[in-house]
Enzyme design. Structure first.
Site, PDB file in Angstrom:
ATOM      1  N   GLU A  30       0.826  -1.204   0.000  1.00 32.21           N
ATOM      2  CA  GLU A  30       0.000   0.000   0.000  1.00 32.21           C
ATOM      3  C   GLU A  30       0.864   1.260   0.000  1.00 32.21           C
ATOM      4  OE1 GLU A  30      -2.201   2.627   2.988  1.00 32.21           O
ATOM      5  OE2 GLU A  30      -2.085   0.563   3.708  1.00 32.21           O
ATOM      6  N   LYS A  91      -4.568  11.446  -1.163  1.00 40.27           N
ATOM      7  CA  LYS A  91      -4.943  10.170  -0.536  1.00 40.27           C
ATOM      8  C   LYS A  91      -6.160   9.659  -1.288  1.00 40.27           C
ATOM      9  CE  LYS A  91      -6.940   8.388   3.771  1.00 40.27           C
ATOM     10  NZ  LYS A  91      -7.293   8.696   5.171  1.00 40.27           N
ATOM     11  N   VAL A 111      -6.105   1.014   1.703  1.00 42.53           N
ATOM     12  CA  VAL A 111      -6.379  -0.428   1.697  1.00 42.53           C
ATOM     13  C   VAL A 111      -7.469  -0.746   0.673  1.00 42.53           C
ATOM     14  CG1 VAL A 111      -7.352  -2.320   3.068  1.00 42.53           C
ATOM     15  CG2 VAL A 111      -5.600  -0.822   4.056  1.00 42.53           C
ATOM     16  N   ASP A 143     -18.563   8.143  10.152  1.00 43.09           N
ATOM     17  CA  ASP A 143     -17.234   7.960   9.572  1.00 43.09           C
ATOM     18  C   ASP A 143     -16.776   6.516   9.733  1.00 43.09           C
ATOM     19  OD1 ASP A 143     -14.709   8.133   8.571  1.00 43.09           O
ATOM     20  OD2 ASP A 143     -14.061   9.801   9.836  1.00 43.09           O
ATOM     21  N   SER A 145     -14.517   3.770   7.451  1.00 43.48           N
ATOM     22  CA  SER A 145     -13.645   3.699   6.278  1.00 43.48           C
ATOM     23  C   SER A 145     -14.271   2.870   5.166  1.00 43.48           C
ATOM     24  CB  SER A 145     -12.309   3.084   6.667  1.00 43.48           C
ATOM     25  OG  SER A 145     -11.504   2.938   5.507  1.00 43.48           O
ATOM     26  N   ALA A 146     -14.065   3.329   3.952  1.00 47.75           N
ATOM     27  CA  ALA A 146     -14.482   2.551   2.770  1.00 47.75           C
ATOM     28  C   ALA A 146     -13.697   1.245   2.664  1.00 47.75           C
ATOM     29  CB  ALA A 146     -14.298   3.387   1.512  1.00 47.75           C
ATOM     30  N   ASP A 147     -12.637   1.107   3.463  1.00 48.32           N
ATOM     31  CA  ASP A 147     -11.890  -0.162   3.465  1.00 48.32           C
ATOM     32  C   ASP A 147     -12.816  -1.338   3.761  1.00 48.32           C
ATOM     33  OD1 ASP A 147      -9.601   1.354   3.123  1.00 48.32           O
ATOM     34  OD2 ASP A 147      -8.733   0.892   5.090  1.00 48.32           O
ATOM     35  N   LYS A 164      -5.721   0.538  14.347  1.00 43.49           N
ATOM     36  CA  LYS A 164      -5.193   1.347  15.441  1.00 43.49           C
ATOM     37  C   LYS A 164      -6.301   1.639  16.439  1.00 43.49           C
ATOM     38  CE  LYS A 164      -1.053   3.409  13.693  1.00 43.49           C
ATOM     39  NZ  LYS A 164      -0.973   3.612  12.242  1.00 43.49           N
TER      40      LYS A 164
HETATM   41  N1  PSU Z   1      -4.240   2.925   9.491  1.00 45.57           N
HETATM   42  C1  PSU Z   1      -2.952   3.060   9.803  1.00 45.57           C
HETATM   43  N2  PSU Z   1      -2.096   3.680   8.941  1.00 45.57           N
HETATM   44  C2  PSU Z   1      -2.536   4.150   7.741  1.00 45.57           C
HETATM   45  C3  PSU Z   1      -3.901   3.960   7.394  1.00 45.57           C
HETATM   46  C4  PSU Z   1      -4.720   3.354   8.298  1.00 45.57           C
HETATM   47  O1  PSU Z   1      -2.555   2.625  10.865  1.00 45.57           O
HETATM   48  O2  PSU Z   1      -1.734   4.729   6.978  1.00 45.57           O
HETATM   49  C5  PSU Z   1      -4.394   4.399   6.043  1.00 45.57           C
HETATM   50  C6  PSU Z   1      -4.638   3.163   5.160  1.00 45.57           C
HETATM   51  O3  PSU Z   1      -4.281   3.500   3.842  1.00 45.57           O
HETATM   52  C7  PSU Z   1      -6.132   2.952   5.266  1.00 45.57           C
HETATM   53  C8  PSU Z   1      -6.599   4.392   5.324  1.00 45.57           C
HETATM   54  O4  PSU Z   1      -6.680   2.269   4.161  1.00 45.57           O
HETATM   55  O5  PSU Z   1      -5.652   5.040   6.170  1.00 45.57           O
HETATM   56  C9  PSU Z   1      -7.992   4.533   5.870  1.00 45.57           C
HETATM   57  O6  PSU Z   1      -8.366   5.874   5.765  1.00 45.57           O
HETATM   58  P1  PSU Z   1      -9.906   6.288   5.893  1.00 45.57           P
HETATM   59  O7  PSU Z   1     -10.253   6.039   7.315  1.00 45.57           O
HETATM   60  O8  PSU Z   1      -9.924   7.727   5.531  1.00 45.57           O
HETATM   61  O9  PSU Z   1     -10.650   5.412   4.922  1.00 45.57           O
HETATM   62 MN    MN Z   2     -13.357   8.310   6.845  1.00 43.82          MN
END
Ligand code: PSU
Ligand code: MN
Length: 309
Positions: A30, A91, A111, A143, A145-147, A164
């Site tokens: 990634e 990002k 991700v 909120d 994540s789209a992950d 985390k």
């Molecule tokens: N968690 C971490 N380090 C990171 C990320 C998440 O400990 O760098 C990054 C990853 O790329 C993850 C993204 O897919 O943040 C998720 O961001 P968001 O919550 O905006 O979808």
């Molecule tokens: Mn988000």
């Protein structure tokens, strides 16, 4: 869908293409963790080190990013340096890929978007640090994540160290369950807490070897469940984890700053990561690097195993 590979919409590095053709294990890596998760000065070294670790285990690394509007599966040295060092690296989550291509942007993939692009290229294994998940306060902010939704529809073995503790860990596990995404603890029955060996949350399934991971993958394929991700949760060694007292203190101060500075949306994760790095005097950075290195090593072993089974 027109074929993204033959249409040239996605550029697959020669070495990666060769490895996929020859049935050699490939590990997707990634780029958001490089561009936005680690500080300048060290991030390029880490990116290069992750590729080296994958190679040392007999697999081929494919770091994924969008360069001048083109998704790249495997980066050459200069593209890797751009992702690590340029100021205007976006990002890019899954919904950002189309607009980024149309506007010729350069960006790092999360991700969600990395695993999507890796799957398009035919890669089966992906190493990251921590997954995105459900944020604390998600009941008000929505909120999430789209992950998580991406994992539900992307065939990929995703090696991570959990999420985390800046996130709502138990809600994240619940959402993975809702999405039908299996979570396997690698030699652990606890969901890892990224900086900490355990988040305190139990998980249902423990695998003891990479052979078992490959067996889960095969079994799911036989049942038509190969359309989704498998999360392989790989905890940091106990001796390498962040001091839990320090961890809790920095977490609480970071969460308070989010509120007072009104930081929201996709800025939340990078802000908290940076807060951890500065407030632990670099100790969380050391742990973060250990975590991603460990995940790259395990992902490479899994990739070799899956390629031979
Ligand atoms: N968690 C971490 N380090 C990171 C990320 C998440 O400990 O760098 C990054 C990853 O790329 C993850 C993204 O897919 O943040 C998720 O961001 P968001 O919550 O905006 O979808
Ligand atoms: Mn988000």
């Amino acid at each position: 869908m027109s074929d993204p590979l033959s249409s040239g919409a996605v550029i697959v590095h020669d070495e990666v293409q060769q490895a996929l053709h020859d049935g050699v294990g490939v590990v997707a890596l990634e780029s958001t963790l490089i561009a936005h998760g680690l500080p300048r000065g060290q991030n390029l070294d880490v990116a290069e080190q992750l590729e080296k670790i994958v190679r040392n285990t007999g697999a081929v690394p494919a770091t994924i990013a969008v360069i001048d509007g083109k998704p790249h599966i495997g980066l050459d040295g200069s593209s890797l340096a751009r992702i690590a060092q340029e100021d205007d690296v976006a990002k890019l989550s899954i919904r950002d890929l189309g607009p980024a291509m149309a506007t010729r942007r350069t960006g790092a993939t999360t991700v969600a978007s990395t695993s999507h692009l890796a799957a398009v290229a035919g890669i089966k294994v992906f190493a990251t640090g921590g997954l995105g998940g459900v944020h604390r306060e998600a009941r008000d902010s929505w909120d999430e994540s789209a992950d998580l939704a991406a994992l539900a529809r992307t065939p990929m073995i995703v090696v991570c160290a959990g999420v985390k503790s800046i996130l709502d860990v138990s809600a994240t596990l619940e959402r993975l369950e809702s999405h039908g995404v299996p979570v396997l603890g690698y030699q652990t029955s606890q969901f890892p807490g990224f900086y900490l060996r355990s988040s305190g949350q139990p998980i249902d399934w423990t695998v003891s070897s990479t052979e078992q991971v490959a067996e889960v993958h095969t079994a799911m394929g036989h049942l038509g469940l190969g359309d989704r991700a498998i999360v392989l949760a790989n905890p940091i060694a106990a001796k390498d984890q962040l001091d839990p007292t320090l961890h809790d203190r920095v977490l609480h101060s970071g969460l308070a700053l989010l509120t007072s500075r009104r930081i929201t949306g996709k800025d939340v994760t990078p802000f908290l990561l940076d807060h951890f790095h500065t407030s632990t005097g670099g100790e969380s950075l050391r742990v973060n690097i250990r975590v991603v290195e460990g995940n790259a090593a395990l992902a490479a072993e899994v990739a070799v195993q899956v390629a031979s089974s």
